[in-house]
Design a protein around this motif. Structure first.
Motif, PDB file in Angstrom:
ATOM      1  N   MET A   1       9.178 -26.113 -59.734  1.00  0.00           N
ATOM      2  CA  MET A   1       7.840 -26.511 -59.321  1.00  0.00           C
ATOM      3  C   MET A   1       6.803 -25.975 -60.308  1.00  0.00           C
ATOM      4  O   MET A   1       6.982 -24.900 -60.876  1.00  0.00           O
ATOM      5  CB  MET A   1       7.512 -25.974 -57.919  1.00  0.00           C
ATOM      6  N   ARG A   2       5.743 -26.719 -60.494  1.00  0.00           N
ATOM      7  CA  ARG A   2       4.601 -26.213 -61.254  1.00  0.00           C
ATOM      8  C   ARG A   2       3.533 -25.808 -60.239  1.00  0.00           C
ATOM      9  O   ARG A   2       3.093 -26.622 -59.423  1.00  0.00           O
ATOM     10  CB  ARG A   2       4.059 -27.258 -62.224  1.00  0.00           C
ATOM     11  N   ILE A   3       3.123 -24.552 -60.307  1.00  0.00           N
ATOM     12  CA  ILE A   3       2.294 -23.960 -59.266  1.00  0.00           C
ATOM     13  C   ILE A   3       1.029 -23.375 -59.871  1.00  0.00           C
ATOM     14  O   ILE A   3       1.067 -22.737 -60.926  1.00  0.00           O
ATOM     15  CB  ILE A   3       3.087 -22.858 -58.525  1.00  0.00           C
ATOM     16  N   LEU A   4      -0.090 -23.581 -59.186  1.00  0.00           N
ATOM     17  CA  LEU A   4      -1.362 -22.978 -59.584  1.00  0.00           C
ATOM     18  C   LEU A   4      -1.683 -21.838 -58.630  1.00  0.00           C
ATOM     19  O   LEU A   4      -1.694 -22.018 -57.409  1.00  0.00           O
ATOM     20  CB  LEU A   4      -2.484 -24.013 -59.550  1.00  0.00           C
ATOM     21  N   ILE A   5      -1.942 -20.657 -59.191  1.00  0.00           N
ATOM     22  CA  ILE A   5      -2.342 -19.484 -58.414  1.00  0.00           C
ATOM     23  C   ILE A   5      -3.840 -19.298 -58.598  1.00  0.00           C
ATOM     24  O   ILE A   5      -4.311 -19.068 -59.715  1.00  0.00           O
ATOM     25  CB  ILE A   5      -1.608 -18.223 -58.905  1.00  0.00           C
ATOM     26  N   VAL A   6      -4.591 -19.411 -57.525  1.00  0.00           N
ATOM     27  CA  VAL A   6      -6.042 -19.202 -57.596  1.00  0.00           C
ATOM     28  C   VAL A   6      -6.330 -17.882 -56.900  1.00  0.00           C
ATOM     29  O   VAL A   6      -6.394 -17.805 -55.667  1.00  0.00           O
ATOM     30  CB  VAL A   6      -6.829 -20.362 -56.941  1.00  0.00           C
ATOM     31  N   GLU A   7      -6.476 -16.835 -57.691  1.00  0.00           N
ATOM     32  CA  GLU A   7      -6.571 -15.465 -57.182  1.00  0.00           C
ATOM     33  C   GLU A   7      -7.392 -14.637 -58.158  1.00  0.00           C
ATOM     34  O   GLU A   7      -7.104 -14.618 -59.359  1.00  0.00           O
ATOM     35  CB  GLU A   7      -5.166 -14.883 -57.016  1.00  0.00           C
ATOM     36  N   ASP A   8      -8.430 -13.944 -57.641  1.00  0.00           N
ATOM     37  CA  ASP A   8      -9.307 -13.186 -58.530  1.00  0.00           C
ATOM     38  C   ASP A   8      -8.832 -11.758 -58.773  1.00  0.00           C
ATOM     39  O   ASP A   8      -9.334 -11.086 -59.675  1.00  0.00           O
ATOM     40  CB  ASP A   8     -10.736 -13.179 -57.987  1.00  0.00           C
ATOM     41  N   GLU A   9      -7.880 -11.284 -57.987  1.00  0.00           N
ATOM     42  CA  GLU A   9      -7.328  -9.949 -58.221  1.00  0.00           C
ATOM     43  C   GLU A   9      -6.257 -10.066 -59.301  1.00  0.00           C
ATOM     44  O   GLU A   9      -5.147 -10.571 -59.061  1.00  0.00           O
ATOM     45  CB  GLU A   9      -6.736  -9.374 -56.936  1.00  0.00           C
ATOM     46  N   ALA A  10      -6.568  -9.586 -60.494  1.00  0.00           N
ATOM     47  CA  ALA A  10      -5.725  -9.835 -61.659  1.00  0.00           C
ATOM     48  C   ALA A  10      -4.307  -9.286 -61.503  1.00  0.00           C
ATOM     49  O   ALA A  10      -3.330  -9.944 -61.870  1.00  0.00           O
ATOM     50  CB  ALA A  10      -6.376  -9.235 -62.908  1.00  0.00           C
ATOM     51  N   ARG A  11      -4.168  -8.096 -60.945  1.00  0.00           N
ATOM     52  CA  ARG A  11      -2.840  -7.497 -60.811  1.00  0.00           C
ATOM     53  C   ARG A  11      -1.973  -8.305 -59.859  1.00  0.00           C
ATOM     54  O   ARG A  11      -0.789  -8.537 -60.128  1.00  0.00           O
ATOM     55  CB  ARG A  11      -2.952  -6.045 -60.329  1.00  0.00           C
ATOM     56  N   LEU A  12      -2.538  -8.741 -58.756  1.00  0.00           N
ATOM     57  CA  LEU A  12      -1.780  -9.533 -57.792  1.00  0.00           C
ATOM     58  C   LEU A  12      -1.410 -10.887 -58.389  1.00  0.00           C
ATOM     59  O   LEU A  12      -0.279 -11.349 -58.252  1.00  0.00           O
ATOM     60  CB  LEU A  12      -2.586  -9.723 -56.507  1.00  0.00           C
ATOM     61  N   ALA A  13      -2.378 -11.512 -59.071  1.00  0.00           N
ATOM     62  CA  ALA A  13      -2.102 -12.807 -59.697  1.00  0.00           C
ATOM     63  C   ALA A  13      -0.983 -12.683 -60.726  1.00  0.00           C
ATOM     64  O   ALA A  13      -0.087 -13.538 -60.796  1.00  0.00           O
ATOM     65  CB  ALA A  13      -3.363 -13.356 -60.353  1.00  0.00           C
ATOM     66  N   GLY A  14      -1.017 -11.609 -61.514  1.00  0.00           N
ATOM     67  CA  GLY A  14       0.023 -11.400 -62.506  1.00  0.00           C
ATOM     68  C   GLY A  14       1.382 -11.153 -61.879  1.00  0.00           C
ATOM     69  O   GLY A  14       2.408 -11.639 -62.368  1.00  0.00           O
ATOM     70  N   PHE A  15       1.390 -10.405 -60.785  1.00  0.00           N
ATOM     71  CA  PHE A  15       2.640 -10.134 -60.070  1.00  0.00           C
ATOM     72  C   PHE A  15       3.245 -11.431 -59.538  1.00  0.00           C
ATOM     73  O   PHE A  15       4.454 -11.686 -59.677  1.00  0.00           O
ATOM     74  CB  PHE A  15       2.378  -9.159 -58.921  1.00  0.00           C
ATOM     75  N   ILE A  16       2.413 -12.261 -58.914  1.00  0.00           N
ATOM     76  CA  ILE A  16       2.903 -13.529 -58.367  1.00  0.00           C
ATOM     77  C   ILE A  16       3.390 -14.441 -59.489  1.00  0.00           C
ATOM     78  O   ILE A  16       4.454 -15.067 -59.388  1.00  0.00           O
ATOM     79  CB  ILE A  16       1.801 -14.226 -57.545  1.00  0.00           C
ATOM     80  N   GLN A  17       2.612 -14.513 -60.566  1.00  0.00           N
ATOM     81  CA  GLN A  17       2.994 -15.377 -61.688  1.00  0.00           C
ATOM     82  C   GLN A  17       4.331 -14.939 -62.280  1.00  0.00           C
ATOM     83  O   GLN A  17       5.207 -15.780 -62.553  1.00  0.00           O
ATOM     84  CB  GLN A  17       1.911 -15.347 -62.763  1.00  0.00           C
ATOM     85  N   GLN A  18       4.511 -13.646 -62.475  1.00  0.00           N
ATOM     86  CA  GLN A  18       5.762 -13.145 -63.038  1.00  0.00           C
ATOM     87  C   GLN A  18       6.933 -13.450 -62.108  1.00  0.00           C
ATOM     88  O   GLN A  18       7.997 -13.894 -62.547  1.00  0.00           O
ATOM     89  CB  GLN A  18       5.670 -11.641 -63.277  1.00  0.00           C
ATOM     90  N   GLY A  19       6.735 -13.233 -60.810  1.00  0.00           N
ATOM     91  CA  GLY A  19       7.806 -13.493 -59.859  1.00  0.00           C
ATOM     92  C   GLY A  19       8.188 -14.957 -59.789  1.00  0.00           C
ATOM     93  O   GLY A  19       9.372 -15.306 -59.734  1.00  0.00           O
ATOM     94  N   LEU A  20       7.185 -15.823 -59.826  1.00  0.00           N
ATOM     95  CA  LEU A  20       7.466 -17.262 -59.785  1.00  0.00           C
ATOM     96  C   LEU A  20       8.182 -17.713 -61.045  1.00  0.00           C
ATOM     97  O   LEU A  20       9.097 -18.544 -60.991  1.00  0.00           O
ATOM     98  CB  LEU A  20       6.157 -18.044 -59.610  1.00  0.00           C
ATOM     99  N   THR A  21       7.773 -17.170 -62.184  1.00  0.00           N
ATOM    100  CA  THR A  21       8.431 -17.517 -63.444  1.00  0.00           C
ATOM    101  C   THR A  21       9.888 -17.089 -63.424  1.00  0.00           C
ATOM    102  O   THR A  21      10.785 -17.836 -63.841  1.00  0.00           O
ATOM    103  CB  THR A  21       7.698 -16.864 -64.625  1.00  0.00           C
ATOM    104  N   HIS A  25      10.058 -21.210 -61.698  1.00  0.00           N
ATOM    105  CA  HIS A  25       8.888 -22.076 -61.589  1.00  0.00           C
ATOM    106  C   HIS A  25       7.991 -21.902 -62.824  1.00  0.00           C
ATOM    107  O   HIS A  25       8.140 -20.947 -63.588  1.00  0.00           O
ATOM    108  CB  HIS A  25       8.093 -21.741 -60.327  1.00  0.00           C
ATOM    109  N   VAL A  26       7.062 -22.822 -62.989  1.00  0.00           N
ATOM    110  CA  VAL A  26       6.008 -22.704 -63.986  1.00  0.00           C
ATOM    111  C   VAL A  26       4.716 -22.399 -63.238  1.00  0.00           C
ATOM    112  O   VAL A  26       4.361 -23.129 -62.301  1.00  0.00           O
ATOM    113  CB  VAL A  26       5.861 -23.993 -64.815  1.00  0.00           C
ATOM    114  N   ALA A  27       4.034 -21.324 -63.597  1.00  0.00           N
ATOM    115  CA  ALA A  27       2.865 -20.883 -62.840  1.00  0.00           C
ATOM    116  C   ALA A  27       1.667 -20.659 -63.749  1.00  0.00           C
ATOM    117  O   ALA A  27       1.770 -19.987 -64.775  1.00  0.00           O
ATOM    118  CB  ALA A  27       3.176 -19.603 -62.067  1.00  0.00           C
ATOM    119  N   ASP A  28       0.521 -21.222 -63.355  1.00  0.00           N
ATOM    120  CA  ASP A  28      -0.752 -20.995 -64.025  1.00  0.00           C
ATOM    121  C   ASP A  28      -1.653 -20.182 -63.107  1.00  0.00           C
ATOM    122  O   ASP A  28      -1.467 -20.177 -61.881  1.00  0.00           O
ATOM    123  CB  ASP A  28      -1.438 -22.324 -64.360  1.00  0.00           C
TER     124      ASP A  28
END
Length: 229
Positions: A1-21, A25-28
């Motif tokens: 899946m290609r997923i968009l993460i809309v999150e302003d907390e950078a650490r959380l966004a990075g954690f989710i992106q890394q986990g999805l990858t 998945h492909v995560a932006d």
């Protein structure tokens, strides 16, 4: 899946992106409401993970704008707002699910799997087949001649793309864009390495059975039906 993460907390966004990858998945990532809306309008995402408290524009307004624009992409709300009125407002605005922070990452993956099953059309949900090769996109399993293949997430994504284009050449540029989400670097051999590993598992380990994966010199790669004797 290609997923968009809309999150302003950078650490959380990075954690989710890394986990999805890591899960294949492909995560932006977008850090503000307007940026999330712009990215969603420009790219056909399979799912959006949306925080409610965002700078520039609230997540609820982003969701409403998406629906007003006619974009039906599934949206899962990820929010620290836990009272029922926020859940109800989000679902009424068009969200398909609501996950309260903090959450276990395995639960997020499970919610994504359920969302994929609900929203995938018959062509997206059914198993992909070529000769004795079978790939289940939702169960994320692959077998050849009834034997399971142990593939990495990248190998699975490459095979999925090749199977969906069986009989047609898939260029390295397209593989880079769809599987790695980057522009193809002609000086890199990362695609060749992954395809070589996939070829070993898919064909060489099943010799003398006919090979399914072929390299088309100067063009890319193709899965094809075995040629009969």
């Amino acid at each position: 899946m290609r997923i968009l993460i809309v999150e302003d907390e950078a650490r959380l966004a990075g954690f989710i992106q890394q986990g999805l990858t890591q899960a294949g998945h492909v995560a932006d990532v977008a850090a503000t409401g307007p940026e999330g809306l712009e990215r969603a309008a420009a790219t056909p995402y399979d799912c959006i993970l949306l925080d409610l408290m965002l700078p520039g524009q609230s997540g609820l307004d982003v969701l409403r704008n998406l629906r007003e624009f006619g974009l039906s992409v599934p949206v899962i709300i990820l929010s620290a707002l836990t009272d029922a009125r926020h859940v109800v407002s989000s679902l009424e605005a068009g969200a398909v699910d609501y996950l309260r922070k903090p959450f276990a990452f395995d639960e997020l993956l499970a919610r994504l799997l359920i969302t994929g099953r609900k929203t995938a059309g018959p062509a997206g949900a059914e198993a992909l087949r070529l000769a004795d090769l079978v790939l289940d996109p939702l169960g994320r399993t692959v077998t050849r001649a009834g034997r399971p293949l142990s593939l990495t997430n990248r190998e699975f994504a490459v095979l999925d793309l090749l199977l969906r284009n069986a009989g047609r050449v898939v260029t390295k540029t397209r593989l880079a864009e769809k599987v790695w989400d980057v522009e193809y670097d002609m000086g890199s051999n990362v695609i060749e390495v992954h395809v070589s590993q996939l070829r070993r598992k898919l064909d060489r380990d099943f010799a003398p059975a006919p090979a399914l994966l072929e390299t088309v010199i100067g063009q890319g790669y193709r899965l094809r039906e075995p040629v009969g004797d």
